[in-house]
Scaffold this active site. Structure first.
Site, PDB file in Angstrom:
ATOM      1  N   ASP A   4      -5.401   6.852   1.295  1.00 21.26           N
ATOM      2  CA  ASP A   4      -4.499   6.834  -0.051  1.00 21.26           C
ATOM      3  C   ASP A   4      -3.239   8.141   0.336  1.00 21.26           C
ATOM      4  O   ASP A   4      -3.585   8.821   0.076  1.00 21.26           O
ATOM      5  CB  ASP A   4      -5.106   6.099  -1.238  1.00 21.26           C
ATOM      6  CG  ASP A   4      -4.345   4.900  -1.996  1.00 21.26           C
ATOM      7  OD1 ASP A   4      -2.978   4.764  -1.515  1.00 21.26           O
ATOM      8  OD2 ASP A   4      -4.738   3.927  -2.535  1.00 21.26           O
TER       9      ASP A   4
ATOM     10  N   ASP B  51      -0.754  -4.228  -1.836  1.00 24.30           N
ATOM     11  CA  ASP B  51      -1.863  -4.743  -3.232  1.00 24.30           C
ATOM     12  C   ASP B  51      -0.928  -5.965  -3.793  1.00 24.30           C
ATOM     13  O   ASP B  51      -2.517  -6.135  -4.184  1.00 24.30           O
ATOM     14  CB  ASP B  51      -1.492  -3.214  -3.791  1.00 24.30           C
ATOM     15  CG  ASP B  51      -2.262  -1.733  -3.899  1.00 24.30           C
ATOM     16  OD1 ASP B  51      -2.476  -2.397  -2.849  1.00 24.30           O
ATOM     17  OD2 ASP B  51      -1.920  -1.253  -5.007  1.00 24.30           O
TER      18      ASP B  51
END
Length: 694
Positions: free
Chosen positions: A449, A517
């Site tokens: 990430d 997301d």
């Protein structure tokens, strides 16, 4: 294939359906000749004899016609190359030589130029109908050369009226949204000033005049770079169109080259297709599966990710309970997300300390990984190596390792700072930590990430601090390459708060990407529609999460709709399975089993976008060999209108196909009339149709 004229000054690269031609004049002006339908060398030579238009004091005959416009001389377009030496600024090159070759990576054409010790090499490679272009700049004779700008390529389009520009724009939780508008005079510039690819634009553009989904000419360009970048599309005063693109968001400086040093740009790839936007997409997808994504011939497993179920509140026992439920519905890869390491009980601490939290995992990750393997699944973890919390052992030991400006406040976003990965000591620390981590337990997968942008991109004490914008990305690539070589069975996913780092550069080092997301299945239809313009389903991770969608918008949707929406890519599950009823778990197991049946067709097949996800029905079709799969999502139904008919594509019109859902036999030119949907009614409903050639 590269064809070369007898005089060695006209070159033609050809793929299955397209050609790209360029020519060097006696004055060493490198001119673009052709990009479009396949032609022969004799055709390129005929184009090469056309003279340049007459020169006028306020215009340049070179503008919009050069292969790679440099700064200096009679040029007024945006330069692709801008350099500064101790004597002067700009370039006045002379042609030196060319050669071809390349071996396993495909045949290259290399054109070499020199400007008093500044060596410039233009690289070309045809892969299918995709042209890869990049540039190498080397300092062979100056005390120093400052690269202010070095784009990977300049693409020239044919003279034509009415160009339209398509791009993918967005923001966090709304990435990859397709927008098309007329191209007007002047420049349209997209890019990122954030240190990573960004949620705001994907580095891709497409241009057309009258193309539809399956008909008409489309030109597309995509940049393979995971840092700050810029693509400029210019319609010049004479209506010619030129596209430049490369690393860096402006012309303030990329690197300082000392004697003997060189810089190689990222690849800026381009394609021409006469099959409309769908044909262009299928060409991009085939190119990435064959030449970009590592191991793309292997299908990606169905995963479970713990984030939305647990957030930071995790323990070995809790993860084990989730793993048992995940295995029960057929999941193949179990991933522990954020919260397993250091003092990471919230987003305020722990980043940089990549060892298991001793309270949560007293014996490390191996016991949990072994239990997951015993359940028949692979085991994965989440990391964010480029970031650091001020509340961490690493920061307390090395506060100088972060990007910062002397005498300025260090800006925290999500309570974290950015490590200066351009530093060799930071690179070595991360290698040691991650290598030790992947050696400490049987880890099969890493979700990598990147949850904030650059803001204080300073490097006190460094003579040329702005190099960190480029060297951070080069160091990231080197670290991923090193980890993949040392741990070849470990798969990697690129994530950046969702789709903030998706490009051909990072895809050449990862196995899939986290698309967004936003896991709401309705929102995801538009995101996935835009994503599919350039990237294949094989890399597009999509999760089924809880309803209502508590992470974003509170929308309620059926398990059926959530699964069909997510089955358009690499299927994952991210809900709290401990809260799902036995009926929901049983239904989920059936959907997972169905996905495994259609997975080869979805992940490796040709994509046809039958209906865009606008308004009522959206549908996509995948074709692989004798099989085809249709995924349809009905967003809304008004006034009792029936579900519209859908005509399938990509099938043999002379063959017959049997529908596995209904048993009906259809001819190849299949028109699915009202009722084909097997119960598709109402709002937020979905259906899957499978046909096999008989």
């Amino acid at each position: 294939m590269v064809d070369i004229a007898e005089n060695g000054r006209t070159w033609l690269l050809s793929g299955p359906t397209s050609s790209y031609a360029l020519h060097l004049t006696e004055a060493d002006e490198l001119l673009h000749l052709h990009w479009g339908p396949r032609i022969a060398l004799v055709d390129a030579e005929a184009l090469a004899v056309h003279p340049l238009p007459a020169y006028w004091p306020f215009e340049s005959p070179l503008d919009g016609r050069e292969e790679y416009p440099v700064e200096g001389g009679p040029r007024f377009v945006r330069p692709a190359l801008s350099v500064r030496t101790e004597e002067r600024r700009g370039t006045e090159w002379r042609f030196v030589s060319y050669d071809t070759g390349g071996g396993a990576d495909g045949e290259q054409l290399r054109l070499r130029f020199d400007d008093a010790g500044l060596a410039v090499t233009l690289h070309y490679r045809m892969r299918g109908d995709v042209v890869e272009r990049w540039v190498t700049v080397a300092n062979g004779g100056h005390a120093r050369v400052e690269l202010l700008r070095a784009d990977a390529a300049a693409w020239t389009l044919p003279d034509r009226e009415g160009w339209r520009l398509s791009q993918l724009h967005g923001r966090w939780a709304a990435e990859s949204l397709l927008a098309t508008a007329p191209l007007t005079y002047g420049e349209k510039v997209i890019g990122s000033r954030r240190g990573h690819t960004g949620h705001q634009h994907l580095p891709w553009v497409a241009l057309d005049t009258d193309a539809t989904e399956e008909r008409g000419e489309v030109y597309g360009c995509a940049l393979g770079w995971s840092g700050s970048w810029r693509i400029a599309v210019a319609q010049l005063p004479d209506a010619r169109v030129q596209i430049t693109g490369g690393a860096g968001h402006d012309d303030s400086g990329l690197l300082l080259l000392q004697p003997g040093e060189s810089y190689t740009t990222p690849v800026f790839a381009g394609l021409w297709s006469d099959g409309g936007f769908g044909g262009a997409s299928r060409t991009w997808h085939a190119y990435q599966r064959a030449h970009v994504v590592p191991g793309a011939e292997q299908d990606r497993p169905v995963l479970f990710n713990s984030w939305e179920a647990t957030n930071f509140d995790i323990s070995e026992e809790q993860q084990t309970a989730l793993a048992r439920r995940a295995a029960g519905i057929g999941v193949e890869l179990f991933v522990v997300d954020d919260g397993w390491f250091g003092a990471r009980t919230s987003d305020r601490a722990g980043l940089g300390d990549w060892t298991p939290n001793p309270d949560r995992f007293p014996q490390g990750l191996k016991p949990l990984a072994d239990q997951v393997h015993d359940l028949g699944m692979q085991f994965g973890i989440w990391v964010e190596p480029e970031m650091i919390n001020p509340d961490s052992d690493l920061y307390r030991a090395h506060p100088d390792w972060v990007q910062h400006q002397t005498g300025r406040k260090r800006t925290e976003l999500r309570n974290q700072l950015v490590l200066n990965l351009a530093r060799e000591d930071v690179q070595e620390y991360l290698w040691e930590q991650l290598d030790a981590l992947l050696s400490s337990a049987p880890i099969d997968y890493v979700k990598w990430d990147f949850n904030r942008c650059f803001t204080d991109a300073g490097w006190p004490g460094e003579p040329y601090p702005q190099r960190l914008w480029v060297d951070h990305v080069r160091a990231l690539y080197a670290l991923l390459d090193r980890l993949r070589a040392a741990h070849p069975r470990v798969a990697f996913e690129s994530c950046s708060g969702g789709g903030g780092r998706i490009d051909l550069g990072v895809l050449s080092r990862t196995d899939q990407v986290w698309t967004s997301d936003n896991t709401d299945p309705l929102d995801r239809l538009a995101i996935q529609h835009g994503f599919s313009q350039i990237h294949p389903a094989r890399v597009m991770a999509a999760w089924v999460t809880d309803s209502p969608n508590t992470q974003l918008n509170g929308r309620v949707s059926s398990l059926r709709f959530r699964f069909v929406s997510s089955m358009a890519g690499v299927l994952g599950v991210g809900g709290d399975l401990t809260e799902w009823t036995e009926g929901e778990l049983a239904e989920a197991g059936k959907w997972v089993a169905l996905y495994k049946e259609i997975r080869p067709v979805v992940q490796r097949g040709d994509l046809y976008r039958l209906r865009p996800p606008v308004g009522g029905l959206g549908a996509v079709q995948y074709v692989l060999g004798n099989e085809t799969v249709v995924l349809a999502c009905l967003q809304a139904q008004s006034y009792g209108e029936p579900v519209p008919a859908v005509r399938l594509r990509g099938l043999d019109p002379t063959a017959s196909y049997e529908c596995r859902e209904t048993g009906e036999v259809h001819r190849g030119a299949v028109l699915l009339h009202h009722g084909w949907h097997t119960g598709l009614t109402g709002d937020l409903d979905a259906a899957i149709l499978r046909l096999c050639r008989i």
